[in-house]
Design a protein around this motif. Structure first.
Motif, PDB file in Angstrom:
ATOM      1  N   SER A   1       0.721  -1.169  -0.024  1.00  0.00           N
ATOM      2  CA  SER A   1       0.055  -0.032  -0.140  1.00  0.00           C
ATOM      3  C   SER A   1       0.857   1.259   0.071  1.00  0.00           C
ATOM      4  O   SER A   1       0.539   2.128  -0.837  1.00  0.00           O
ATOM      5  CB  SER A   1      -0.907   0.003   1.111  1.00  0.00           C
ATOM      6  OG  SER A   1      -0.223  -0.024   2.490  1.00  0.00           O
TER       7      SER A   1
ATOM      8  N   THR B   1       0.594   4.177  -2.801  1.00  0.00           N
ATOM      9  CA  THR B   1       0.148   5.593  -2.375  1.00  0.00           C
ATOM     10  C   THR B   1       1.331   6.605  -2.710  1.00  0.00           C
ATOM     11  O   THR B   1       0.797   7.646  -2.867  1.00  0.00           O
ATOM     12  CB  THR B   1      -0.356   5.705  -1.047  1.00  0.00           C
ATOM     13  OG1 THR B   1       0.640   5.082  -0.194  1.00  0.00           O
ATOM     14  CG2 THR B   1      -1.507   4.747  -0.900  1.00  0.00           C
TER      15      THR B   1
ATOM     16  N   ILE C   1      -4.675  -4.325  -2.710  1.00  0.00           N
ATOM     17  CA  ILE C   1      -3.585  -3.786  -2.075  1.00  0.00           C
ATOM     18  C   ILE C   1      -3.603  -4.079  -0.598  1.00  0.00           C
ATOM     19  O   ILE C   1      -4.510  -4.206  -0.111  1.00  0.00           O
ATOM     20  CB  ILE C   1      -3.611  -2.277  -2.553  1.00  0.00           C
ATOM     21  CG1 ILE C   1      -3.870  -2.028  -4.095  1.00  0.00           C
ATOM     22  CG2 ILE C   1      -2.950  -1.128  -1.628  1.00  0.00           C
ATOM     23  CD1 ILE C   1      -4.185  -0.620  -4.448  1.00  0.00           C
TER      24      ILE C   1
END
Length: 224
Positions: free
Chosen positions: A26, A30, A42
């Motif tokens: 993740s 991001t 994810i």
């Protein structure tokens, strides 16, 4: 090498994904370090050590539980012919080198916990390089029925020069897991103990790891 650096290198090596489930990290997503594929899951991943990094928490001239544990593991590894592992991981000094690519894996946070608790291990498949059967034990075995964990995995380095987890380290870890999950296996343990008494040096390729891990398990039990 610091833990942060090796964890980042492992992420690059592992394509920013869990080595077992393939789930996308993740933080990598991001922060724009990688992109997702259609339908990709994810998740949070962690850098997981095969030989635990706690073995490196040694204080010079100290003689606490951590120092005793590390010294015990180091002595048994050396006694049975694994001086190379001791040297690679720096177990003979306070300058441990457990944060190395050969000793770490990028795993989904759930699997990190399962692996650390000795409820998941990898058994090499003959004739297939860096390909392993994924074995689950205890309550973690239920994950196999949910389609979360594949039956086998092939580890691939996605960047040249970044080493994959050591097959030898994984073999020793697998043997430790098997010892931990044995119940009512007195005959087997007697056989392993007999081999431990007879052998001078274990096979260099790790094929006698069961004997080594029983020795470690037996010695640590005596210290507790």
């Amino acid at each position: 090498m610091s833990e942060g650096i090796v964890a980042y290198q492992a992420l690059i090596r592992d394509n920013h994904r869990c080595m077992v489930t393939g789930r996308l990290d993740s933080d990598s997503f991001t922060t724009g370090l990688t992109t997702d594929n259609p339908g990709e899951v994810i998740s949070v991943t962690n850098c997981c050590h095969i030989f635990p990094d706690s073995l490196g928490n040694i204080v010079a001239d100290a003689s606490g539980p951590t120092e005793h544990e590390s010294a015990t593991v180091r002595t048994i590894l050396a006694r049975f012919g694994y001086e190379d592992i001791c040297e690679e991981l720096g177990l003979a000094s306070t300058n441990a080198n457990l944060h190395r690519l050969e000793n770490v894996m990028t795993l989904d946070i759930m699997l990190r916990n399962v692996f650390d608790r000795l409820n998941m291990w990898f058994e090499a498949i003959d004739g297939q390089e860096n390909t392993y059967k994924v074995v689950l034990a205890g309550g973690a075995a239920r994950l196999a029925t949910k389609g979360v964990i594949p039956e086998q995995v092939t580890f691939t380095s996605h960047k040249a020069g970044l080493q994959l987890p050591s097959p030898k380290y994984l073999r020793v870890h697998a043997a430790c897991c098997k010892i931990a999950h044995m119940s009512g296996a007195a005959e087997y343990l007697d056989m392993v103990y007999g081999e431990m008494e007879e052998l001078k040096v274990l096979a260099h390729d790790g094929t006698s790891a069961d004997v080594l891990c029983y020795a470690i398990h037996d010695r640590l039990a005596a210290l507790t």
